[in-house]
Design a protein around this motif. Sequence first.
Motif, PDB file in Angstrom:
ATOM      1  N   TYR A   1       5.968   3.279 -12.230  1.00 53.53           N
ATOM      2  CA  TYR A   1       5.144   2.291 -11.604  1.00 53.53           C
ATOM      3  C   TYR A   1       3.792   3.160 -10.910  1.00 53.53           C
ATOM      4  O   TYR A   1       2.556   2.851 -10.901  1.00 53.53           O
TER       5      TYR A   1
ATOM      6  N   TYR B   1       1.467   5.000 -13.315  1.00 57.11           N
ATOM      7  CA  TYR B   1       1.095   4.014 -13.941  1.00 57.11           C
ATOM      8  C   TYR B   1       0.042   3.557 -13.434  1.00 57.11           C
ATOM      9  O   TYR B   1      -0.737   3.384 -13.329  1.00 57.11           O
TER      10      TYR B   1
ATOM     11  N   THR C   1       1.018  -0.238  -3.841  1.00 57.20           N
ATOM     12  CA  THR C   1       0.269  -1.677  -4.287  1.00 57.20           C
ATOM     13  C   THR C   1      -0.351  -2.198  -3.451  1.00 57.20           C
ATOM     14  O   THR C   1      -1.421  -2.927  -4.240  1.00 57.20           O
TER      15      THR C   1
END
Length: 378
Positions: free
Chosen positions: A53, A56, A348
Amino acid sequence: MFKMNKKHFMYFIWATTIISLKTYPTVFIQNGKRDTWVGMIIASAIYVFFTLYLVYIMKKSKTYSLLEIYEKALGKYLGSFLFFMLLFSFFCILIESASIEANSMHTNMLIKTPPWYLLLFFVIPAIYTVRQNIYTILMLTIIGILFIMAAGINLGIQTLLYKTPSWIFPIFENGITKGFILSTIQMIGLYSHIMIPIYLFQYVSNKKSSAKSILFALFIVVQMEVVSSTGLFMTFSMPRLLEMYYPKLIQTQLPSYFDFIEFGELLVMIQMIGGWYLKYTITFFVLLDILKKEYKKQHPALIYIITALVLFISYWLSRDIFTLFKFLDFFTYFSFVQFFVFPLLVFTLFHMRQNIQLKETITDQEDQENYEEDDSTI
């Protein structure tokens, strides 16, 4: 700027995320008991998705500076503060590496050798290594990992006869307990030291095609940790295992040939000293590289100041095993927050803000195109 390929990057992953979980599993076994190996599987799955994650997001945004990501996600002041806490966490890893290397060797193998003596022959040679460029760090890591993995495979084969598979059962005898959850959190915290090579990802030349290599490296880490944790429960009974501080060092003393030849101690010394030295030097290099590039701190005395602090604190911890393991127990939770919770939140938020900015840019472009079309019509 130095560029490494995706295969080189795998060695940094192995050197920084394997050794902690294998060296002092008693810290989280105290909580998880026999169910710990199940928690290891869960933590391993989270570790894989967490790493992929982060990579990415960095690849999609083409942003590889951790400080830039932190500041864009949380603002200049809060982002800078949390990034400083990340640097402090790297410093704590230096303390972890030095103190465990000295204490484990003193406790299990070189009893008459004081921890301070072992520390001197650990942190001082590391100064020479860290002062070199990343080429040297990379070559040292590759050579060290090859020897460590060869020793690990050898030990795994030799200890196979001393394992009883039925000892890992029953699982969840008392259901999913608070201790099991805490144990899983601790293992995720130690897995999250993947943030060290995450910083080094900026040096990878072929980032677009790096996913398969990273996934392969993570798979190797996961299988080693799962096999190691289940192997401990197959070798020792639960009450006996809870009394050990470094169970892997005890486990490797079992193989013996003709009641005379014993190679376990030699192989585990290669793993312990080599593994912790690699993690220490890589972390130290990353810390200095960040200070140099992000904060423009290049004073030659900086490396000696950090080394002196590590030496003093590590000696205070390593001279008493009870104090050291209290620190390690706290350090697992500290790592979970600093290396997992905060980076997950920061990346995030950064990803969400990047998407919002992208949508606003596309909307502005469409409005501009519509305005030009209307203007030409008029």
